[in-house]
Design a protein around this motif. Structure first.
Motif, PDB file in Angstrom:
ATOM      1  N   THR A   1       0.829  -1.199   0.000  1.00  0.00           N
ATOM      2  CA  THR A   1       0.000   0.000   0.000  1.00  0.00           C
ATOM      3  C   THR A   1       0.864   1.250   0.000  1.00  0.00           C
ATOM      4  O   THR A   1       0.577   2.227  -0.697  1.00  0.00           O
ATOM      5  CB  THR A   1      -0.924   0.005   1.230  1.00  0.00           C
ATOM      6  OG1 THR A   1      -1.838  -1.085   1.115  1.00  0.00           O
ATOM      7  CG2 THR A   1      -1.713   1.292   1.323  1.00  0.00           C
TER       8      THR A   1
ATOM      9  N   ASP B   1      -5.620  -0.584  -4.982  1.00  0.00           N
ATOM     10  CA  ASP B   1      -5.121  -1.128  -3.716  1.00  0.00           C
ATOM     11  C   ASP B   1      -6.144  -2.095  -3.138  1.00  0.00           C
ATOM     12  O   ASP B   1      -7.117  -1.677  -2.521  1.00  0.00           O
ATOM     13  CB  ASP B   1      -4.820  -0.003  -2.726  1.00  0.00           C
ATOM     14  CG  ASP B   1      -4.175  -0.551  -1.450  1.00  0.00           C
ATOM     15  OD1 ASP B   1      -3.824  -1.743  -1.421  1.00  0.00           O
ATOM     16  OD2 ASP B   1      -4.036   0.227  -0.489  1.00  0.00           O
ATOM     17  N   GLU B   2      -5.935  -3.362  -3.340  1.00  0.00           N
ATOM     18  CA  GLU B   2      -6.843  -4.400  -2.858  1.00  0.00           C
ATOM     19  C   GLU B   2      -8.306  -4.006  -3.060  1.00  0.00           C
ATOM     20  O   GLU B   2      -9.062  -3.871  -2.113  1.00  0.00           O
ATOM     21  CB  GLU B   2      -6.586  -4.676  -1.373  1.00  0.00           C
ATOM     22  CG  GLU B   2      -5.166  -5.156  -1.137  1.00  0.00           C
ATOM     23  CD  GLU B   2      -4.988  -5.709   0.271  1.00  0.00           C
ATOM     24  OE1 GLU B   2      -5.976  -6.222   0.815  1.00  0.00           O
ATOM     25  OE2 GLU B   2      -3.873  -5.625   0.789  1.00  0.00           O
TER      26      GLU B   2
HETATM   27 MG   LIG Z   1      -2.336  -2.579   2.054  1.00  0.00          MG
END
Ligand SMILES: [Mg+2]
Ligand SMILES: Nc1ncnc2c1ncn2[C@@H]1O[C@H](COP(=O)(O)OP(=O)(O)OP(=O)(O)O)[C@@H](O)[C@H]1O
Lengths: 218, 209, 278
Positions: free
Chosen positions: C62, C192-193
């Motif tokens: 991240t 991000d995810e």
């Molecule tokens: Mg992360």
């Protein structure tokens, strides 16, 4: 010279002489508000529709109108019905009643914040209603609202100068008296302002600390 | 009753003008306390704590009794307006500050990811959301301000409470009626304000859920 | 899934030959106080390339994306976007720290889709998509609206244009968030995810949308994900992050089937993918 240090020091003892009146009024009114507020909170929770409705109306009315006027009302009208008490007592009662309406809301929020499971657990353990309140619910309800109560104590403290309207000689009133004797208001009124600032700001820092501590020990 | 009602006009005027001033100062103070610059934060923090900490009535007395000694003579109505505006503006600045802080960090970050400037983020993303959180608190403050206007009777502003006190000196036997009605009129002013605020709150919360 | 399975890919060629990278991380380091999250990481992304980033929790994935999105400032190192320094600016032949104005210019090339969507709750879906093109790019309302609707069509959300985000499911919100980033036409898009905050039943619809836009090869994509099969399907290259470094990178087939490092092997084992470690 706008500010006279010597004069300021001269009048300081005279001002502080009545500080106990301000403090007494604050604490007395707070005690009234704490007790009456809890009563109002219970009355509003009552299953009796009439009681809870009337309480709601009274609370709304009191908190929507000026405490200053409520003080006059008590001060001038009570004697007409044969009830006489000192101006200070009237002030304590008046401010206490006014703030009890705010504290009743605070209690309500605290009680509502206790999980439903706690009630069920208390019932499952066969506590009497009284035990349920005193041992299970209230201890949990009051803990998170202590900082809010502290803030109301500070607010009450800052409201006490209005008692001069009903002839209570508290700090601001004393400043006015001293000022009128010498025709110098700058020092007495400013000193009273500093008195309130120091105490209320100091107290608000304490409340913040308390809030953090209460959260930490969750 | 007639006299009381005529006193209601200055009460309402003071409330509305005081609220306007307080509203303005709330944002000034609130943004000041969130400023990037330490000096601005420090100064606005000090001013806010000063007006919150010294009690409305003391401020009124100070403006009324002390300012003239410094060669500044204000009309008593102006004294009332300034004291109310600054006192409740100080409380309001806390409302503004905490409402802005309550908007989640993710909203700022989404704004950055869309390449909005900090001004655009504040104007289009943060403030509209913060404003909703402010409304109930501002509503409460408005009622507090209305209640505070009763205190300015002490600095010889002829508003409602002042009129009532004057009437009582002449007709002591009607004390109950005078102050009873006075409370009712205050309630008649504040209750619609409460309703208005609740309505605004509902209106602005449309669409959130 | 067994390691020997042959993966079918619609287009295996990464279109990178003879091109300059669109994003270049150079010796990027990032520390939070004592904690060194990234340690001199190098990573290049080419135009149209799809790079998946995998790795254990806390490995700095991240943080990489946030540095590129300018949400976090690197402690050390350089990031280049389309030939321009992101966090630095050349003044008299020297690189100095960039100011907000410079960031604003370069940031326009980058878009991001967040784990928790971060839609604007006070705006309708349509307004969420129109706000930035109008305010940031100065598009006309009519044009912004037209394109917003087209983009909503693409992610299958056009019927919800007038709804407020709170009414939508997580998967629907994320599809809107993807469309919101797309209307800005970034050259690089960060995910991000994007599905890890979703209910299992809505994960699929979001992955489908991402696959759909990946087909166009209009922009480079950096996908941080824990969905291994998705990474394998979509990525030209997978980079495995661990302890603040890229431990291993390469084409999905190679990386997932024959991991070189022990760490990656262990990591994949936990997802039930056994690579023949060797
Ligand atoms: Mg992360
Ligand atoms: N703002 C911050 N302040 C302090 N530490 C941070 C901050 N942001 C991230 N970290 C720490 O940096 C490390 C890497 O975080 P990062 O979010 O990049 O990991 P990740 O690889 O994305 O993990 P995950 O798979 O759980 O999302 C973590 O240990 C995290 O706690």
């Amino acid at each position: 010279m706008v500010w006279d240090w010597k004069y300021a020091l001269d009048i300081l003892p005279g001002l502080l002489e009545v500080a106990p009146v301000t403090i007494l009024a604050t604490l007395g009114a707070f005690a009234v508000a704490l007790i009456l507020g809890l009563g109002l909170a219970f009355a509003r929770r009552s299953t009796n529709r009439l009681l809870s409705g009337v309480t709601h109306a009274v609370v709304e009315f009191i908190r929507s109108t000026p405490p200053f006027v409520q003080l006059f009302f008590l001060f001038f009208v009570m004697p007409q019905f044969g009830v006489t008490m000192s101006a200070l007592m009237t002030g304590i009662l008046g401010l206490g009643i006014h703030y009890s309406t705010f504290l009743s809301e605070v209690y309500r929020a605290g009680i509502d914040s206790v999980e439903k499971g706690q009630w069920e657990a208390a019932t499952a353990l066969n506590f009497t209603p009284r035990q349920k309140w005193m041992r299970i619910i209230l201890p949990q309800a009051i803990r998170p609202i202590i900082p809010v109560m502290g803030n109301y104590l500070i607010t009450l403290f800052k409201e006490t100068p209005m008692l001069l309207g009903i002839t209570v000689v508290e700090m601001l009133s004393q400043a006015q008296i001293i000022g009128s004797q010498s025709f110098r208001y700058t020092e007495p009124v400013t000193l009273v302002g500093i008195f309130f600032l120091v105490l209320s700001y100091g107290a608000s820092l304490l409340v913040k600390r308390l809030e953090i501590r209460l959260n930490v020990h969750r | 009753m007639k006299n009381l009602l005529s006193g209601a006009v200055p009460t309402i005027q003071l409330t509305l003008l005081g609220a306007a001033l307080a509203f303005l100062l709330s944002f000034l103070g609130g943004f000041g306390r969130l400023s990037r610059f330490t000096a601005v934060r420090g100064v606005s923090g000090f001013i806010v704590e000063f007006f919150r900490g010294t009690s409305l009535l003391v401020q009124l007395f100070w403006l009324f009794y002390v300012l003239p000694f410094m060669g500044i003579r204000l009309e008593s109505g102006m004294v009332g307006l300034l004291a109310l505006g600054f006192n409740y503006g100080a409380y309001g600045s806390e409302v503004v500050r905490s409402a802005i802080l309550s908007v989640p960090q993710g909203q700022h970050e989404a704004g950055i990811s869309l390449n909005m400037t900090s001004l655009q983020r504040m104007r289009y993303i943060i403030l509209p959301q913060a404003f909703r959180t402010m409304i109930p608190s501002f509503g409460n403050l408005l009622i507090e301000l209305l209640k505070g206007t009763a205190l300015v009777s002490l600095v010889t502003i002829p508003e409602m409470t002042f009129e009532a006190l004057a009437m009582r000196t002449n007709d002591a036997q009607y004390t109950l009626e005078i102050f009873g009605w006075l409370l009712v009129i205050y309630f008649a002013i504040s209750y619609p304000l409460t309703m208005l605020m609740r309505w605004t709150e509902r209106r602005f919360s449309l669409g959130r859920l | 899934m067994s390691g020997s399975e042959v993966i079918e890919r619609p287009d295996t060629e990464a279109p990178i030959e003879g091109k300059e990278p669109i994003v270049r991380f150079e010796k990027i380091s990032k520390s939070f106080g004592e904690l060194d999250v990234l340690k001199e990481v190098d990573l290049d992304l080419y135009p149209g390339e799809r790079v998946a980033i995998i790795g254990p929790s806390g490995s700095g994935k991240t943080t990489m994306a946030r540095l590129l999105m300018t949400l976090e400032e690197p402690t050390d190192g350089y990031i280049e976007v389309d030939g321009r320094q992101l966090w630095h600016k050349e003044v008299n032949g020297e690189l100095v720290k960039a100011n907000e104005k410079h960031l604003h210019e370069v940031r326009g090339d980058i878009g991001m889709v967040f784990q928790h969507f971060h839609l604007f709750p006070h705006m309708t879906v349509l307004k969420n998509l129109m706000e930035a093109p109008i305010k940031v790019k100065g598009q006309t309302k009519a044009k912004a609206r037209e394109e917003a609707l087209a983009m909503l069509e693409k992610v299958g959300m056009v019927d919800f244009a007038d709804q407020y985000p709170a009414r939508l499911s997580g998967g629907q919100q994320q599809r809107v968030a993807i469309a919101r980033a797309l209307v800005m036409h970034p050259k690089v898009m960060l995910f991000d995810e994007p599905t890890s905050a979703l209910d299992p039943e809505t994960v699929g619809e979001v992955l489908e949308v991402i696959k759909e836009i990946a087909k166009d090869r209009e922009m480079a994509m950096m996908l941080i994900t824990h969905e291994m099969s998705f990474a394998r399907d979509i990525a030209d290259r997978i980079a495995f992050f661990d302890e603040g470094k890229i431990q291993e990178q390469g084409p999905p087939a190679k990386l997932l089937n024959n991991p070189e490092t022990e760490r990656l092997g262990e990591f994949l084992n936990r997802f039930g993918i056994d690579g023949n470690h060797g």
